[in-house]
Structure formats: C-alpha cells, structure tokens
Design an enzyme around this catalytic site. Structure first.
Site, PDB file in Angstrom:
ATOM      1  N   GLN A   1      16.781  88.765  72.396  1.00 34.19           N
ATOM      2  CA  GLN A   1      15.417  88.258  72.543  1.00 34.19           C
ATOM      3  C   GLN A   1      14.371  89.331  72.216  1.00 34.19           C
ATOM      4  O   GLN A   1      13.211  88.992  71.953  1.00 34.19           O
ATOM      5  CB  GLN A   1      15.186  87.744  73.974  1.00 34.19           C
ATOM      6  CG  GLN A   1      16.013  86.507  74.308  1.00 34.19           C
ATOM      7  CD  GLN A   1      15.764  86.023  75.702  1.00 34.19           C
ATOM      8  OE1 GLN A   1      16.435  86.465  76.638  1.00 34.19           O
ATOM      9  NE2 GLN A   1      14.788  85.150  75.868  1.00 34.19           N
TER      10      GLN A   1
ATOM     11  N   GLY B   1      15.586  86.782  83.647  1.00 30.37           N
ATOM     12  CA  GLY B   1      16.707  87.237  82.809  1.00 30.37           C
ATOM     13  C   GLY B   1      16.185  87.588  81.434  1.00 30.37           C
ATOM     14  O   GLY B   1      15.082  87.181  81.053  1.00 30.37           O
TER      15      GLY B   1
ATOM     16  N   CYS C   1      12.705  79.466  79.228  1.00 27.52           N
ATOM     17  CA  CYS C   1      13.225  80.534  78.364  1.00 27.52           C
ATOM     18  C   CYS C   1      12.045  81.330  77.820  1.00 27.52           C
ATOM     19  O   CYS C   1      11.074  80.739  77.330  1.00 27.52           O
ATOM     20  CB  CYS C   1      14.025  79.932  77.208  1.00 27.52           C
ATOM     21  SG  CYS C   1      14.741  81.179  76.117  1.00 27.52           S
ATOM     22  N   LEU C   2      12.137  82.647  77.881  1.00 30.31           N
ATOM     23  CA  LEU C   2      11.022  83.475  77.413  1.00 30.31           C
ATOM     24  C   LEU C   2      10.859  83.369  75.899  1.00 30.31           C
ATOM     25  O   LEU C   2       9.812  83.718  75.344  1.00 30.31           O
ATOM     26  CB  LEU C   2      11.236  84.926  77.840  1.00 30.31           C
ATOM     27  CG  LEU C   2      11.202  85.130  79.358  1.00 30.31           C
ATOM     28  CD1 LEU C   2      11.525  86.573  79.727  1.00 30.31           C
ATOM     29  CD2 LEU C   2       9.881  84.701  79.963  1.00 30.31           C
TER      30      LEU C   2
ATOM     31  N   HIS D   1      22.929  81.004  80.889  1.00 27.27           N
ATOM     32  CA  HIS D   1      21.788  80.888  79.965  1.00 27.27           C
ATOM     33  C   HIS D   1      21.705  82.146  79.091  1.00 27.27           C
ATOM     34  O   HIS D   1      21.529  82.048  77.866  1.00 27.27           O
ATOM     35  CB  HIS D   1      20.489  80.738  80.790  1.00 27.27           C
ATOM     36  CG  HIS D   1      19.217  80.736  79.977  1.00 27.27           C
ATOM     37  ND1 HIS D   1      18.406  79.648  79.830  1.00 27.27           N
ATOM     38  CD2 HIS D   1      18.625  81.735  79.279  1.00 27.27           C
ATOM     39  CE1 HIS D   1      17.365  79.952  79.063  1.00 27.27           C
ATOM     40  NE2 HIS D   1      17.471  81.221  78.719  1.00 27.27           N
ATOM     41  N   GLU D   2      21.898  83.333  79.700  1.00 24.34           N
ATOM     42  CA  GLU D   2      21.829  84.593  78.937  1.00 24.34           C
ATOM     43  C   GLU D   2      23.033  84.737  78.002  1.00 24.34           C
ATOM     44  O   GLU D   2      22.891  85.200  76.874  1.00 24.34           O
ATOM     45  CB  GLU D   2      21.759  85.803  79.890  1.00 24.34           C
ATOM     46  CG  GLU D   2      20.644  85.781  80.905  1.00 24.34           C
ATOM     47  CD  GLU D   2      19.266  85.557  80.312  1.00 24.34           C
ATOM     48  OE1 GLU D   2      18.412  84.999  81.008  1.00 24.34           O
ATOM     49  OE2 GLU D   2      19.058  85.912  79.135  1.00 24.34           O
TER      50      GLU D   2
ATOM     51  N   HIS E   1      22.469  83.082  74.835  1.00 27.79           N
ATOM     52  CA  HIS E   1      21.661  83.888  73.903  1.00 27.79           C
ATOM     53  C   HIS E   1      22.561  84.807  73.075  1.00 27.79           C
ATOM     54  O   HIS E   1      22.327  84.994  71.874  1.00 27.79           O
ATOM     55  CB  HIS E   1      20.632  84.750  74.658  1.00 27.79           C
ATOM     56  CG  HIS E   1      19.371  84.045  75.023  1.00 27.79           C
ATOM     57  ND1 HIS E   1      18.530  83.491  74.094  1.00 27.79           N
ATOM     58  CD2 HIS E   1      18.800  83.813  76.225  1.00 27.79           C
ATOM     59  CE1 HIS E   1      17.480  82.944  74.713  1.00 27.79           C
ATOM     60  NE2 HIS E   1      17.630  83.124  76.016  1.00 27.79           N
TER      61      HIS E   1
HETATM   62  O1  LIG Z   1      14.782  83.453  78.372  1.00 29.20           O
HETATM   63  C1  LIG Z   1      15.386  83.982  79.320  1.00 29.20           C
HETATM   64  O2  LIG Z   1      16.586  84.297  79.238  1.00 29.20           O
HETATM   65  C2  LIG Z   1      14.649  84.170  80.636  1.00 29.20           C
HETATM   66  C3  LIG Z   1      14.673  82.908  81.476  1.00 29.20           C
HETATM   67  C4  LIG Z   1      15.951  82.922  82.306  1.00 29.20           C
HETATM   68  C5  LIG Z   1      16.297  81.631  82.994  1.00 29.20           C
HETATM   69  C6  LIG Z   1      15.343  80.896  83.723  1.00 29.20           C
HETATM   70  C7  LIG Z   1      15.721  79.714  84.379  1.00 29.20           C
HETATM   71  C8  LIG Z   1      17.047  79.278  84.304  1.00 29.20           C
HETATM   72  C9  LIG Z   1      17.979  80.006  83.581  1.00 29.20           C
HETATM   73  C10 LIG Z   1      17.606  81.176  82.940  1.00 29.20           C
HETATM   74  C11 LIG Z   1      13.456  82.953  82.357  1.00 29.20           C
HETATM   75  O3  LIG Z   1      13.301  83.805  83.206  1.00 29.20           O
HETATM   76  S1  LIG Z   1      12.259  81.751  82.084  1.00 29.20           S
HETATM   77  C12 LIG Z   1      11.017  82.133  83.305  1.00 29.20           C
HETATM   78  C13 LIG Z   1      11.438  81.748  84.704  1.00 29.20           C
HETATM   79  O4  LIG Z   1      12.328  80.943  84.862  1.00 29.20           O
HETATM   80  C14 LIG Z   1      10.778  82.362  85.881  1.00 29.20           C
HETATM   81  C15 LIG Z   1       9.658  83.140  85.693  1.00 29.20           C
HETATM   82  C16 LIG Z   1       9.060  83.718  86.792  1.00 29.20           C
HETATM   83  C17 LIG Z   1       9.585  83.558  88.069  1.00 29.20           C
HETATM   84  C18 LIG Z   1      10.719  82.774  88.240  1.00 29.20           C
HETATM   85  C19 LIG Z   1      11.330  82.184  87.155  1.00 29.20           C
HETATM   86 ZN   LIG Z   2      16.304  82.284  77.396  1.00 29.84          ZN
END
Ligand SMILES: O=C(O)C[C@@H](Cc1ccccc1)C(=O)SCC(=O)c1ccccc1
Ligand SMILES: [Zn+2]
Length: 177
Positions: free
Chosen positions: A50, A45, A99-100, A141-142, A145
C-alpha cells in the site's frame, strides 16, 4: 516518515508481494514508516504494497493494548513478516471493512472467524498462533493485500463498480479543488 498510500484502481496494488529475504535495519525502518503512516491515516492495519513496496510485510494495531478502552485506545503494534495462514475455521464472521487504499468506502465482508497464523516478528523470531476476532479479520484483509487482492474483490460486481465509481468521482473533485 509518513509515506504516500496508493489508492485503487492503481495497478501497483495488484502485484503479488515477494517474501522478505533478511530482517535487517532497512526493513525495520520501513516497518517504522508503515506504523507512522498507518497511525496518521488513521488505520488499524497496513501492508507494504500500500506504500508501494512489494514485500510480504504488514503491520496491525487494533489499539487494544494493556488496559485499553474504546474511549482511550492503547497502542499495541504488531508486525507480521512472511505471514502464512492455514486451517481457517468453518465459522465465518461478517465485518464492515474499510481500506486505506479505498478511502471512505465501507462494505460487509465475510471471512473465517478463526485462523492459524505463522510469521516472523521485527527481530526475525518465529511465531505461531490461532487468532480470532478483529485481529483475524484484519490479518486476512492485510494478507489479501500481499496477494494483490482488495476487500472490494469479495463484493458483488455491482457493489464493487459502485465503490470504484465513487472513488473516481471523489478523486475528480479533489483534483478540481
Ligand atoms: O487498508 C488497510 O489495510 C487498513 C484497514 C484495515 C482494516 C479495517 C477494517 C477491517 C479489516 C481491515 C483500515 O484500517 S481502514 C480504517 C479503519 O478501519 C479504522 C480507522 C480508524 C479507527 C478504526 C478503524
Ligand atoms: Zn486495505
């Protein structure tokens, strides 16, 4: 284009994003850049804030496209413009979120398991659906943000400060390198 992702504790992540006025080509270019940035990270996401754009638009791709398996995820890109959530279920789900903007830190966050969502897609068409599973978790989660909220804000002060300290240390070592 792959855009730079803002990282906590950057104050720009804390602003409340504004509704999109018109779904035009410029917005669709931003959306394409958000997908490219998200796939590169990688993530499932990404909210516009971001990448420094305070607009209420976010993208999600759980890799759960037609015929996807854990070994071979298939792209299933979803765009949410001016999303609204309502009627959250009593039932909660616990998920080990990342979270990125809080790189390499994960923590258990509890959120409603089922939510009702209303949004516009990349063509400006209206959608409404009850969502559950990881899609519901990721969308919430988004949506946080868009309100300037990070998943660490749902943790205890102790856990949040531990994570922010680890981020600071990682940034210092990265800069030193
Ligand atoms: O910061 C963001 O919004 C992205 C975040 C979204 C998210 C992840 C987990 C639960 C709720 C929302 C991410 O993508 S973090 C990275 C991640 O979870 C992932 C990365 C590669 C493959 C699978 C998952
Ligand atoms: Zn996030």
């Amino acid at each position: 284009a792959i855009l730079p992702i803002l990282e906590a504790p950057d104050p720009r992540l804390r602003v409340v994003s504004k509704p999109v006025e018109t779904v035009d080509e410029a917005l669709r270019t931003l959306i394409d850049d958000m997908f490219e940035t998200m796939y590169d990270a990688p993530g499932i996401g990404l909210a516009a804030i971001q990448v420094g754009v305070p607009k209420r638009v976010l993208v999600i791709d759980l890799g759960d496209g037609e015929g996807a398996t854990d070994e071979t995820p298939v792209r299933n890109p979803r765009v949410f413009i001016n999303p609204e959530l309502f009627e959250p279920s009593e039932e909660q789900n616990l998920y080990n979120e990342g979270c990125l903007s809080v790189p390499d830190q994960y923590a258990e966050v509890e959120r409603p398991a089922v939510i009702h969502a209303r949004w516009l897609d990349r063509d400006g068409a209206k959608h409404e659906a009850r969502l559950d599973g990881l899609l519901a978790t990721c969308l919430q989660h988004e949506m946080d943000h868009l309100e300037g909220i990070l998943f660490i804000d749902h943790l205890s002060r102790l856990k949040r400060e531990m994570i922010l300290k680890k981020l600071d240390k990682a940034r210092k070592t990265r800069r030193a390198a």
